[in-house]
Design a protein around this motif. Sequence first.
Motif, short mmCIF file in Angstrom:
data_model
loop_
_atom_site.label_atom_id
_atom_site.label_comp_id
_atom_site.label_asym_id
_atom_site.label_seq_id
_atom_site.Cartn_x
_atom_site.Cartn_y
_atom_site.Cartn_z
N VAL A 141 0.83 -1.20 0.00
CA VAL A 141 0.00 0.00 0.00
C VAL A 141 0.87 1.25 0.00
O VAL A 141 0.64 2.20 -0.75
CB VAL A 141 -0.94 -0.01 1.22
CG1 VAL A 141 -1.75 1.28 1.29
CG2 VAL A 141 -1.88 -1.21 1.17
N ASN A 193 -3.00 8.41 6.06
CA ASN A 193 -3.33 7.00 5.83
C ASN A 193 -2.20 6.03 6.18
O ASN A 193 -2.47 4.90 6.59
CB ASN A 193 -3.73 6.78 4.37
CG ASN A 193 -5.05 7.43 4.01
OD1 ASN A 193 -5.22 7.93 2.91
ND2 ASN A 193 -6.00 7.46 4.94
N PHE A 201 -6.24 2.34 6.76
CA PHE A 201 -7.21 1.52 6.03
C PHE A 201 -7.69 0.36 6.91
O PHE A 201 -6.96 -0.12 7.77
CB PHE A 201 -6.59 0.99 4.74
CG PHE A 201 -6.15 2.07 3.80
CD1 PHE A 201 -7.07 2.86 3.14
CD2 PHE A 201 -4.79 2.30 3.59
CE1 PHE A 201 -6.67 3.87 2.27
CE2 PHE A 201 -4.38 3.30 2.72
CZ PHE A 201 -5.31 4.08 2.07
N CYS A 204 -5.65 -2.74 8.36
CA CYS A 204 -4.22 -2.44 8.18
C CYS A 204 -3.76 -1.50 9.29
O CYS A 204 -4.53 -0.67 9.80
CB CYS A 204 -3.96 -1.79 6.82
SG CYS A 204 -4.42 -2.82 5.40
N ASP A 217 6.51 -0.95 5.27
CA ASP A 217 5.24 -0.96 4.55
C ASP A 217 4.10 -1.01 5.55
O ASP A 217 4.29 -1.26 6.75
CB ASP A 217 5.16 -2.16 3.60
CG ASP A 217 4.06 -2.00 2.55
OD1 ASP A 217 3.48 -0.89 2.48
OD2 ASP A 217 3.79 -2.95 1.81
N CYS A 220 -0.98 -5.39 6.88
CA CYS A 220 -2.40 -5.73 6.86
C CYS A 220 -2.60 -7.15 7.39
O CYS A 220 -1.75 -8.03 7.18
CB CYS A 220 -2.97 -5.63 5.44
SG CYS A 220 -2.82 -3.98 4.71
N GLY A 226 -5.07 -5.82 2.21
CA GLY A 226 -4.06 -5.09 1.45
C GLY A 226 -4.54 -4.72 0.06
O GLY A 226 -4.31 -3.59 -0.41
N GLY A 229 -6.92 -1.93 0.37
CA GLY A 229 -6.19 -0.70 0.63
C GLY A 229 -5.62 -0.10 -0.64
O GLY A 229 -5.68 1.12 -0.86
N VAL A 230 -5.05 -0.94 -1.52
CA VAL A 230 -4.51 -0.45 -2.79
C VAL A 230 -5.62 0.14 -3.66
O VAL A 230 -5.44 1.20 -4.29
CB VAL A 230 -3.79 -1.59 -3.53
CG1 VAL A 230 -3.41 -1.16 -4.94
CG2 VAL A 230 -2.55 -2.02 -2.76
N VAL A 233 -6.55 3.49 -2.34
CA VAL A 233 -5.54 4.49 -2.68
C VAL A 233 -5.76 5.02 -4.10
O VAL A 233 -5.74 6.24 -4.34
CB VAL A 233 -4.12 3.88 -2.55
CG1 VAL A 233 -3.08 4.79 -3.20
CG2 VAL A 233 -3.78 3.66 -1.08
#
Length: 291
Positions: A141, A193, A201, A204, A217, A220, A226, A229-230, A233
Amino acid sequence: MASPAAHVTAFLFLFPTGLCRLFRSSSLYLQNPSLYASKSCYLSNPKYKNLHLYILCIALPIASFSEFFLFLTLSAHPTYTFSLFHQCLSLFFFWVLLILFISREFLDPSAINDGLLFVYAAIAFLVEYSAIGKGVAHFGVGGVVYDLLGKLTLVCAGCCFVLSLKPASFWADFVLSCGLVFKGTWVLQAGLNLYTDVFGFKGCRKITVLPSRDSADVVCDLKEDGLRGVALVNLLFVVHAILILVLGLVVFGLLSSYKNLRCDEASGPLLAELNSESIRMLAGHADLEIE
């Protein structure tokens, strides 16, 4: 960029700088679009109104030395020392850029060409790009967040190169201004974040050093967290882009509709010079028509 405070500080520098540049460049363009020429830095008169630049000239080297001495304890991690070197170098380049901006106001403006300053600014952005996300895992992320920030930095560098070759390109200046605002809001979003649990997130935790490798990093609980979360983003990045574009168009629309909102950058000696040039051009056209 290793704490929420650093991200908030970057936001307080980038967002007002980009917004101020957007107002001043748009004001100057609307006064006389045919004679528009972008400036590397729009400074206020009298000179004491540029106090924030003078403060940054002191703050940037202090920040660079502070990072160096603070992270000397991480010498066992080559990744972090490499990242530290790039961050200090980036701060140094922007510090020199500020010195050049301020020196240009006290010296003959022709001694420091705007085109050269744009080239130097582009190089400074490229150096910053080389430092963004160093020490952060690329495919997590945090890596996605800093990868998007790096792309914004490349856009700013590209606009500076364009303006160095074609200063009459208002849209390059418009994109550069919006890019600085965008970088400011995205840096703030990243700080909230990635480095806080309150705005982190779902599923996470805030960014931490991974025990298995010399990188950091967002950790999560599940792989699905994860991936979510991506996705968030990328969605937040699109939302930021839309809001910044709307902001830029609204600012330009208001300035074109209400002349009293325009900044004083377009109402001083520069405007008088533009108006006199316009009069000479019109007189030349009139002479040609008479002949």
